[in-house]
Design an enzyme around this catalytic site. Structure first.
Site, PDB file in Angstrom:
ATOM      1  N   GLU A  98      67.963  32.125  17.510  1.00 50.81           N
ATOM      2  CA  GLU A  98      67.266  31.420  17.612  1.00 50.81           C
ATOM      3  C   GLU A  98      65.859  31.845  16.794  1.00 50.81           C
ATOM      4  O   GLU A  98      65.335  33.258  16.912  1.00 50.81           O
ATOM      5  CB  GLU A  98      66.326  30.363  18.534  1.00 50.81           C
ATOM      6  CG  GLU A  98      67.398  29.213  19.391  1.00 50.81           C
ATOM      7  CD  GLU A  98      67.426  28.100  18.250  1.00 50.81           C
ATOM      8  OE1 GLU A  98      66.626  27.833  17.590  1.00 50.81           O
ATOM      9  OE2 GLU A  98      68.887  27.816  17.976  1.00 50.81           O
TER      10      GLU A  98
ATOM     11  N   ASP B 176      60.836  43.614  12.667  1.00 55.44           N
ATOM     12  CA  ASP B 176      60.159  43.682  13.559  1.00 55.44           C
ATOM     13  C   ASP B 176      58.467  43.296  14.531  1.00 55.44           C
ATOM     14  O   ASP B 176      57.837  44.149  14.409  1.00 55.44           O
ATOM     15  CB  ASP B 176      58.629  43.879  11.859  1.00 55.44           C
ATOM     16  CG  ASP B 176      58.422  42.547  11.056  1.00 55.44           C
ATOM     17  OD1 ASP B 176      59.303  41.748  11.364  1.00 55.44           O
ATOM     18  OD2 ASP B 176      58.174  43.071  10.059  1.00 55.44           O
ATOM     19  N   GLU B 177      58.611  41.905  14.707  1.00 53.83           N
ATOM     20  CA  GLU B 177      57.658  41.065  15.279  1.00 53.83           C
ATOM     21  C   GLU B 177      58.306  41.891  16.738  1.00 53.83           C
ATOM     22  O   GLU B 177      56.833  41.695  18.035  1.00 53.83           O
ATOM     23  CB  GLU B 177      58.269  39.707  15.577  1.00 53.83           C
ATOM     24  CG  GLU B 177      58.578  38.867  13.972  1.00 53.83           C
ATOM     25  CD  GLU B 177      57.891  37.829  14.075  1.00 53.83           C
ATOM     26  OE1 GLU B 177      57.202  36.947  15.075  1.00 53.83           O
ATOM     27  OE2 GLU B 177      58.592  36.946  12.589  1.00 53.83           O
TER      28      GLU B 177
ATOM     29  N   TYR C 167      59.801  33.853  20.851  1.00 54.62           N
ATOM     30  CA  TYR C 167      61.009  34.474  19.601  1.00 54.62           C
ATOM     31  C   TYR C 167      60.987  35.921  19.705  1.00 54.62           C
ATOM     32  O   TYR C 167      61.930  36.803  20.076  1.00 54.62           O
ATOM     33  CB  TYR C 167      60.288  34.000  18.572  1.00 54.62           C
ATOM     34  CG  TYR C 167      61.138  34.981  17.557  1.00 54.62           C
ATOM     35  CD1 TYR C 167      62.781  34.876  16.914  1.00 54.62           C
ATOM     36  CD2 TYR C 167      60.536  35.747  16.637  1.00 54.62           C
ATOM     37  CE1 TYR C 167      63.179  35.106  16.293  1.00 54.62           C
ATOM     38  CE2 TYR C 167      61.644  35.994  15.870  1.00 54.62           C
ATOM     39  CZ  TYR C 167      62.987  36.475  15.164  1.00 54.62           C
ATOM     40  OH  TYR C 167      63.034  37.532  14.819  1.00 54.62           O
ATOM     41  N   SER C 168      59.123  36.431  19.217  1.00 56.13           N
ATOM     42  CA  SER C 168      59.805  38.576  19.627  1.00 56.13           C
ATOM     43  C   SER C 168      60.093  38.565  20.678  1.00 56.13           C
ATOM     44  O   SER C 168      60.674  39.329  21.124  1.00 56.13           O
ATOM     45  CB  SER C 168      58.063  38.520  19.120  1.00 56.13           C
ATOM     46  OG  SER C 168      57.384  38.380  19.628  1.00 56.13           O
TER      47      SER C 168
ATOM     48  N   ASN D 281      62.437  37.754   6.153  1.00 60.35           N
ATOM     49  CA  ASN D 281      62.821  37.861   4.125  1.00 60.35           C
ATOM     50  C   ASN D 281      62.646  36.470   3.383  1.00 60.35           C
ATOM     51  O   ASN D 281      61.996  35.844   4.342  1.00 60.35           O
ATOM     52  CB  ASN D 281      63.864  37.665   5.129  1.00 60.35           C
ATOM     53  CG  ASN D 281      64.582  39.125   5.444  1.00 60.35           C
ATOM     54  OD1 ASN D 281      66.478  39.324   4.945  1.00 60.35           O
ATOM     55  ND2 ASN D 281      64.259  40.123   6.339  1.00 60.35           N
TER      56      ASN D 281
ATOM     57  N   LYS E  47      60.101  27.457   7.131  1.00 62.25           N
ATOM     58  CA  LYS E  47      59.689  28.801   7.162  1.00 62.25           C
ATOM     59  C   LYS E  47      58.436  29.345   5.808  1.00 62.25           C
ATOM     60  O   LYS E  47      58.992  28.338   4.753  1.00 62.25           O
ATOM     61  CB  LYS E  47      60.832  30.061   6.651  1.00 62.25           C
ATOM     62  CG  LYS E  47      61.709  30.229   7.500  1.00 62.25           C
ATOM     63  CD  LYS E  47      61.365  30.987   9.386  1.00 62.25           C
ATOM     64  CE  LYS E  47      62.413  30.838  10.491  1.00 62.25           C
ATOM     65  NZ  LYS E  47      63.896  30.918  10.097  1.00 62.25           N
TER      66      LYS E  47
ATOM     67  N   PRO F 125      49.758  23.638   4.071  1.00 61.39           N
ATOM     68  CA  PRO F 125      49.536  24.653   5.287  1.00 61.39           C
ATOM     69  C   PRO F 125      49.224  25.782   5.972  1.00 61.39           C
ATOM     70  O   PRO F 125      49.929  26.547   6.248  1.00 61.39           O
ATOM     71  CB  PRO F 125      49.850  23.835   6.209  1.00 61.39           C
ATOM     72  CG  PRO F 125      51.383  23.554   6.371  1.00 61.39           C
ATOM     73  CD  PRO F 125      51.663  23.667   4.571  1.00 61.39           C
ATOM     74  N   VAL F 126      48.140  26.421   5.783  1.00 65.06           N
ATOM     75  CA  VAL F 126      48.248  27.575   5.912  1.00 65.06           C
ATOM     76  C   VAL F 126      47.357  27.735   7.260  1.00 65.06           C
ATOM     77  O   VAL F 126      46.416  27.020   7.345  1.00 65.06           O
ATOM     78  CB  VAL F 126      47.526  28.517   4.870  1.00 65.06           C
ATOM     79  CG1 VAL F 126      47.317  29.856   5.682  1.00 65.06           C
ATOM     80  CG2 VAL F 126      47.693  27.532   3.083  1.00 65.06           C
TER      81      VAL F 126
END
Ligand code: NAD
Ligand code: TYD
Length: 357
Positions: A86, A135-136, A160-161, A190, A199, A215-216
């Site tokens: 996931e 890297d997270e 997630y990380s 990526n 993403k 949306p930023v």
């Protein structure tokens, strides 16, 4: 000499790019893809390989031990390249359990299955368990901090990380405890063909084409190090062919960019390459929205180890990679349109209604 690979998550974004890379470069190798086809998996990504003799697709869950055991034995697998996960931070904030199930329990299951397979075959040392991570796991950097290296302490901040960090620790422990020939790679963000629309980069391309808001999150000044997926595949190729068991390799794109600058670059490319845009210039669609919970400020990778030891470095600049990616999304509407399903719309409104500022 031909090899036999089990590629988990091979119908997802990076996994499918890697499967194509491997089948093109090593046509003598046998490739079996194991993928549960969750919302993020798409068998069409592999359609051009389906009739090849050395390729097989199996729909299934990495948590199913008997299935994994059977595949390892039947095909006599010597390399597992493990991509299945996931993978989306926003979904992990909405529901962390699936992340622990697949990312931690699923990885443990694969490690256990591979360990017995390795033992049953008298412990060959050319076997490899390649664990593709992020890297997270290293947490967030301050503006002046050096990039993450392989010895940076773990400090994951999102569910997630945290789940990826848990799986990395298990992989590491299997090398140290059982000498299982594992390798971990931790890569940066990526982008490229076949990335699911949730993403940042595909989302911005697709929303621009539909005349929807871009949306930023927060002030848009979060920094990511963008790695073109083709470069990631050549890095994993180097790791599988020349990497040392028990090692970790960090893989980055040397392309640190603030989110808002990246979105503006995308808008310019869309204005240039898309013929039929509902709103022009598309930067008028940029909308700042409420920040993601626990949003990491900056990621950056120090790739010195893989550069010096394996001779790999990224070849695609962010300008080149974004142009290739925008062109791909423009010419593959038939790929992404069906992914904007009612389930995806429900997910979208859940995240973006909550985050409207
Ligand atoms: P993705 O979400 O596009 O694809 C994941 C794939 O795994 C899908 O095909 C899905 O069907 C499959 N899958 C999910 N759960 C499964 C299960 N239980 N059993 C079998 N298959 C299952 O992900 P991605 O972006 O291609 O990422 C691949 C790997 O790379 C992940 O491990 C991710 O953590 C890591 N990674 C991704 C990025 C990135 O920017 N995308 C960056 C760093 C690391
Ligand atoms: P994302 O593609 O989700 O990758 P990650 O969270 O793993 O880095 O997001 C990349 C960056 O873009 C991250 O800082 C969050 C931000 N972002 C937005 O500002 N708006 C969006 O709609 C999305 C999906 C992401």
């Amino acid at each position: 000499m031909s090899r036999r690979l089990l590629i988990t998550g091979g119908a997802g974004f990076i996994g499918s790019n890697f499967v194509h890379h491997w089948c093109q470069n090593y046509p003598q190798d046998r490739v079996v893809v194991l993928d549960a086809l969750t919302y993020a998996g798409n068998r069409n990504n592999l359609a051009t390989l389906e009739d090849k003799e050395n390729f097989r697709f199996v729909q299934g869950d990495i948590c199913e031990r008997p299935l994994v055991d059977e595949l390892l034995a039947e095909v006599n697998i010597d390399i597992i390249a493990h991509f299945a996960a996931e993978s989306h931070v926003d979904r992990s904030i909405l529901g962390p359990s699936a992340f622990v199930q697949t990312n931690v329990i699923g990885t443990l299951n694969l490690l256990e299955a591979f360990r017995s397979h390795w033992k049953n075959n008298s412990y060959p040392d050319d076997y490899r368990f390649l664990h593709v991570s992020t890297d997270e796991v290293y947490g967030s950097l301050e503006p002046q901090d050096p990039g993450f290296s392989e010895t940076t302490p773990y400090a994951p901040n999102s569910p997630y990380s945290a789940s990826k960090a848990g799986s990395d620790h298990l992989v590491r422990a299997y090398f140290h405890t059982y000498s299982l020939p594992t390798i971990i790679t931790n890569c940066s963000n990526n982008y490229g063909p076949y990335q699911f629309p949730e993403k940042l980069i595909p989302l911005m391309c697709i929303n621009t084409l539909m005349g929807k808001q871009l949306p930023v999150y927060g002030d848009g000044k979060n920094v990511r190090d963008w790695l073109y997926v083709g470069d990631h595949c050549t890095a994993l190729d180097a790791v599988l062919n020349r990497g040392i068991a028990g090692e970790t390799y960090n893989i980055g794109g040397n392309n640190e960019v603030e989110n808002i600058s990246l979105v503006k670059m995308l808008c310019e490319l869309m204005d240039e390459l898309a013929t039929d845009l509902p709103v022009r210039p598309s930067s008028e669609l940029i909308t700042y929205v409420k920040d993601r919970l626990g949003h990491d400020r900056r990621y950056a990778i120090n790739s010195t180890k893989i550069q010096n030891q394996l001779g790999w470095s990224p070849s695609v600049t962010v300008e080149q990679g974004l142009r290739l990616t925008v062109a791909w999304y423009l010419s593959h509407q038939d790929w992404w349109q069906p992914l904007l399903s009612p389930e995806y719309q429900a997910y979208y409104s859940q995240v973006y209604t909550q985050s409207a500022s």
